[in-house]
Design an enzyme around this catalytic site. Structure first.
Site, PDB file in Angstrom:
ATOM      1  N   THR A   1      41.581  86.807 -90.085  1.00  0.00           N
ATOM      2  CA  THR A   1      41.844  88.055 -90.800  1.00  0.00           C
ATOM      3  C   THR A   1      43.259  88.559 -90.544  1.00  0.00           C
ATOM      4  O   THR A   1      43.849  89.212 -91.409  1.00  0.00           O
ATOM      5  CB  THR A   1      40.817  89.126 -90.405  1.00  0.00           C
ATOM      6  OG1 THR A   1      40.835  89.318 -88.985  1.00  0.00           O
ATOM      7  CG2 THR A   1      39.418  88.722 -90.839  1.00  0.00           C
TER       8      THR A   1
ATOM      9  N   GLY B   1      48.447  95.626 -90.083  1.00  0.00           N
ATOM     10  CA  GLY B   1      48.172  95.846 -91.498  1.00  0.00           C
ATOM     11  C   GLY B   1      49.406  96.113 -92.327  1.00  0.00           C
ATOM     12  O   GLY B   1      49.403  95.880 -93.533  1.00  0.00           O
ATOM     13  N   GLU B   2      50.480  96.617 -91.697  1.00  0.00           N
ATOM     14  CA  GLU B   2      51.644  97.040 -92.479  1.00  0.00           C
ATOM     15  C   GLU B   2      52.929  96.284 -92.159  1.00  0.00           C
ATOM     16  O   GLU B   2      53.836  96.238 -92.985  1.00  0.00           O
ATOM     17  CB  GLU B   2      51.849  98.549 -92.274  1.00  0.00           C
ATOM     18  CG  GLU B   2      50.776  99.350 -92.995  1.00  0.00           C
ATOM     19  CD  GLU B   2      50.593 100.756 -92.458  1.00  0.00           C
ATOM     20  OE1 GLU B   2      50.947 101.704 -93.162  1.00  0.00           O
ATOM     21  OE2 GLU B   2      50.077 100.910 -91.333  1.00  0.00           O
TER      22      GLU B   2
ATOM     23  N   ASN C   1      41.526  88.590 -84.495  1.00  0.00           N
ATOM     24  CA  ASN C   1      40.891  87.548 -85.297  1.00  0.00           C
ATOM     25  C   ASN C   1      41.979  86.814 -86.038  1.00  0.00           C
ATOM     26  O   ASN C   1      42.656  87.392 -86.902  1.00  0.00           O
ATOM     27  CB  ASN C   1      39.877  88.161 -86.273  1.00  0.00           C
ATOM     28  CG  ASN C   1      39.111  87.097 -87.057  1.00  0.00           C
ATOM     29  OD1 ASN C   1      39.694  86.185 -87.620  1.00  0.00           O
ATOM     30  ND2 ASN C   1      37.805  87.221 -87.091  1.00  0.00           N
TER      31      ASN C   1
ATOM     32  N   PHE D   1      45.321 100.753 -99.315  1.00  0.00           N
ATOM     33  CA  PHE D   1      46.768 100.699 -99.094  1.00  0.00           C
ATOM     34  C   PHE D   1      47.340 102.074 -98.757  1.00  0.00           C
ATOM     35  O   PHE D   1      48.512 102.341 -98.987  1.00  0.00           O
ATOM     36  CB  PHE D   1      47.480 100.112-100.308  1.00  0.00           C
ATOM     37  CG  PHE D   1      46.917  98.798-100.764  1.00  0.00           C
ATOM     38  CD1 PHE D   1      46.975  97.673 -99.960  1.00  0.00           C
ATOM     39  CD2 PHE D   1      46.285  98.684-101.996  1.00  0.00           C
ATOM     40  CE1 PHE D   1      46.438  96.466-100.366  1.00  0.00           C
ATOM     41  CE2 PHE D   1      45.735  97.475-102.406  1.00  0.00           C
ATOM     42  CZ  PHE D   1      45.812  96.365-101.596  1.00  0.00           C
TER      43      PHE D   1
END
Length: 700
Positions: free
Chosen positions: A592, A662-663, A589, A239
């Site tokens: 994911t 991711g964020e 993907n 993280f």
């Protein structure tokens, strides 16, 4: 930019490393097999500021199994002590409580921990300052905010616009400091050997970037980067906290340097992680919005006060998102820091964008209420045609589509515009919305090597990291499409400085940066060796030095929708439904990607309702030093949660058409929860987290 023809890209492949992880055969840093390891346990300062005057190690050295004790008085000298966080054991100064001042090396971890507790330390204690306040006398303007944004911006005539606005929102919002707490603690093994009269070091580290660790630590020890090999094939979360080496990495290398070729292992305890590996800074944010009676912005001011450490500056870019999110002719943002006698803050998922968007999007909800405009419609009315900060066109901005699609799918039209009016049994029900954005970033300095390893099989090598995001799988998909082969033909190797260089897994930049390098290597490989290459041939190529198109502003966007239920007697808050709709380019993907978005949303939910580190300013230490007192969302808190995306390829950032994801999931999530609680109760909580006592106080 020539785009890849997606075949493997966009599909929902299971994680290639999944079987190894669930069967316990994927080696994490502390589990790497080394011969005859010794174990290290840190000694930490118990004052917040002052000097160490003596360290009595006799009792520790007398414990059977103790091999070595390091102190501030006898540790090896570092070649470069300029980094305030990393230059440990080089002098007797204490900068914060929990600072590393020594360590015990022993035959077992248990012996090392017992002996470390026996080291007696005497101090000359000095007055300290460990409390952030808006009127702190030491507030100053940093030269830049993370990573390199100007600290302030000022466009137009804000003061006049606010004075003449039909509607003005002027509120202060606060966020506590928070700790990352990945499931795998920060851990490492170091083996310091001598070859040909020079140090040769192998380090297994739980890190988001092996090459970053090597580049940072090698000069500190006065060695060439090639003398330090860093390995991290599997990482159990980060993280952001594992985005750079911390002081414990230096400590284990100092211990290994004196261990005469014996590997030294260190795994931080959960309690130690609250002092040593970074955290999200506390913020005090004042938002002033001026608007016409129709809710269209005429002025926006976002002023931030936050903390840094006296020993090393870290300035979070909290107000930066407000420079881009909405159209207004008058805008001003600022950042002011207070240097405190505390540990150094660092990256935590969407640093800056996450707490800054929380405050800004709650303020937008307050504007919607004041203007009598639906919160979704208000955001659409303030949509900018171009980047308000630079005037550049967007590479692709589909926020309006996210808002409209989310509103339709979530059932937004059933929302009662009057707060506190919908009651079901003992629970008030409300709906909230928030927008989000995150920059589409790419890092230079990446390269990949492709080898035709066997008939029909290709080895892809790049020093990237998989911190649980699916890198093993997603990079294989990119490589397969770049080479025009099936996924089964790809053998991926990552997480080792013996492989070509790769940037850190941070800033949602990983797949763009590494994937661009793999595509460049694949195209060069086909150019060099043709469509039927000989077995054994290989090509190494660098990715573009400046990925992306500088003529466009590249951002991801999203719309977060939340249904909150608040108990009418206790004030307890439950989030019963949560939906995120995102504009993140093409999916690499699908499986994911959805996992990343839901994970970010859950972390935002956790930020809204639970997460709060508590520091006792009298002693300068964090009181909430375990997962029993530092609360975060569990299964019971996450009910119906879903994430979808538009799958609109971005043609300007990379050849895959993707942007990082991711964020973006955490950005805006906390604001949507707070706005839903307001709609349910009529109580506006501006100080996170939203605990029941704050709701009850609002009712009272």
């Amino acid at each position: 930019m020539t785009m890849l023809e997606p075949r493997a890209i966009g599909q929902s492949y299971a994680r290639r490393d999944g079987h190894a992880k669930v069967t316990g055969t994927a080696p994490y840093a502390f589990e790497q097999q080394v011969d005859d390891p010794a174990y290290l346990h840190p000694v930490q300062a118990t004052i917040a500021r002052g000097r160490v005057t003596a360290m009595d190690t006799a009792a520790a050295r007398s414990v059977a199994g103790v091999l070595d004790v390091l102190t501030v008085f006898d540790a090896p000298t570092l070649a470069d002590a300029s980094d305030g966080e990393l230059a440990i054991l080089q002098d007797d100064t204490v900068h914060f409580r929990g600072q590393l001042i020594g360590g015990v090396v022993a035959e077992t971890a248990e012996i090392a921990r017992e002996a470390a507790a026996l080291v007696r330390v005497d101090y000359l204690e000095e007055p300290h300052d460990a409390q952030l306040r808006v009127d702190h006398p030491g507030l100053y303007t940093p030269e830049s905010v993370n990573p390199s944004y100007p600290p302030d911006s000022d466009d137009g005539d804000v003061d006049t616009a606010l004075a003449t606005a039909d509607i003005v929102v002027d509120q202060t919002y606060t966020t506590p400091f928070e700790h990352n707490n990945p499931m795998e603690p920060h851990a490492c093994i170091a083996l310091w050997e001598t070859r040909d009269g020079k140090p040769a070091i192998t380090m297994y580290d739980s890190t988001q970037g092996v090459h970053v660790v090597r580049k940072t630590l090698a000069p500190i020890f006065g060695i060439e980067p090639e003398q330090l090999r860093v390995v991290a094939p599997h990482v159990g979360g980060g993280f952001g906290s594992k985005g750079a080496p911390h002081a414990h990495d230096v400590l284990v290398l100092l211990a290994a340097q004196r261990a005469e070729g014996r590997p030294v292992k260190l795994a931080l305890t959960r309690q130690q992680m609250f002092a040593l590996v970074g955290y999200r800074t506390q913020t005090i944010q004042r938002l002033r919005l001026g608007a016409g009676s129709d809710g269209r912005l005429t002025a926006l001011v976002h002023d931030v006060v936050e903390q840094t450490a006296a020993v090393k500056e870290f300035a979070e870019q909290t107000a930066v998102t407000s420079r881009k999110m909405y159209a207004t002719p008058n805008r001003r943002t600022s950042h002011r820091l207070a240097k405190l006698d505390v540990a150094v803050p660092f990256w935590m998922r969407a640093p800056g964008e996450c707490p800054g968007t929380y405050a800004a999007e709650v303020a937008m909800d307050e504007l919607a209420v004041a203007a009598g405009v639906d919160p979704v419609e208000l955001r659409i009315r303030n949509e900018p045609d171009v980047d308000p900060e630079t005037g550049n066109p967007w590479s692709g901005r589909h926020l309006v589509q996210c808002l409209r699609r989310g509103a339709e799918q979530f059932g937004w039209d059933a929302r009662n515009p009057v707060a506190g009016q919908q009651l079901s049994g003992d629970w008030y029900i409300g709906l909230g919305v928030a927008s989000s954005t995150y920059p589409g970033m790419a890092m230079p300095g990446n390269a990949a090597r492709i080898t035709h390893a066997a008939e029909g099989r290709y080895a892809i090598e790049i020093g990237a990291a998989d911190i649980g995001t699916g890198t093993w799988t997603s990079l294989s998909q990119i490589a397969a499409d770049a080479l025009g082969v099936d996924m089964d033909a790809i053998d991926m190797r990552i997480g080792d400085t013996d492989l070509p260089p790769a940037s850190v897994a941070g800033g949602s930049s990983g797949l763009t940066s590494w994937g661009s390098a793999i595509v460049a290597a694949a195209r060069q490989f086909r150019h060099d060796h043709g469509d039927v290459p000989a077995v054994g041939v290989s090509t190494t190529a660098e990715g573009p030095e400046n990925p992306g198109d500088e003529e466009f502003t590249v951002q991801s966007f999203g719309a977060q929708f939340v249904e909150a239920r608040v108990h009418r007697d206790t004030g307890e808050v439950r989030v019963s439904r949560m939906l995120g709709v995102f504009d993140i380019g093409r999916a690499i993907n699908a499986r994911t990607l959805r996992s990343q978005l839901i994970g970010g949303m859950t972390m935002g939910l956790s930020m809204a309702l639970h997460e709060e580190s508590v520091r006792d300013p009298r002693f300068g230490h964090v009181v909430t030093q375990d997962l029993a007192t530092y609360h975060f969302s569990s299964h019971a808190d996450v009910e119906d949660i879903d994430a979808i995306w538009l799958d609109e390829p971005d043609e300007h950032l990379n050849p895959m058409g993707s942007r990082g994801a991711g964020e973006i999931g955490i950005v805006g999530a906390a604001a949507a929860v707070v706005n839903a609680v307001y709609n349910a109760t009529g109580v506006r909580v501006r100080d996170l987290p939203v605990t029941l006592d704050k709701v009850l106080a609002g009712w009272a």
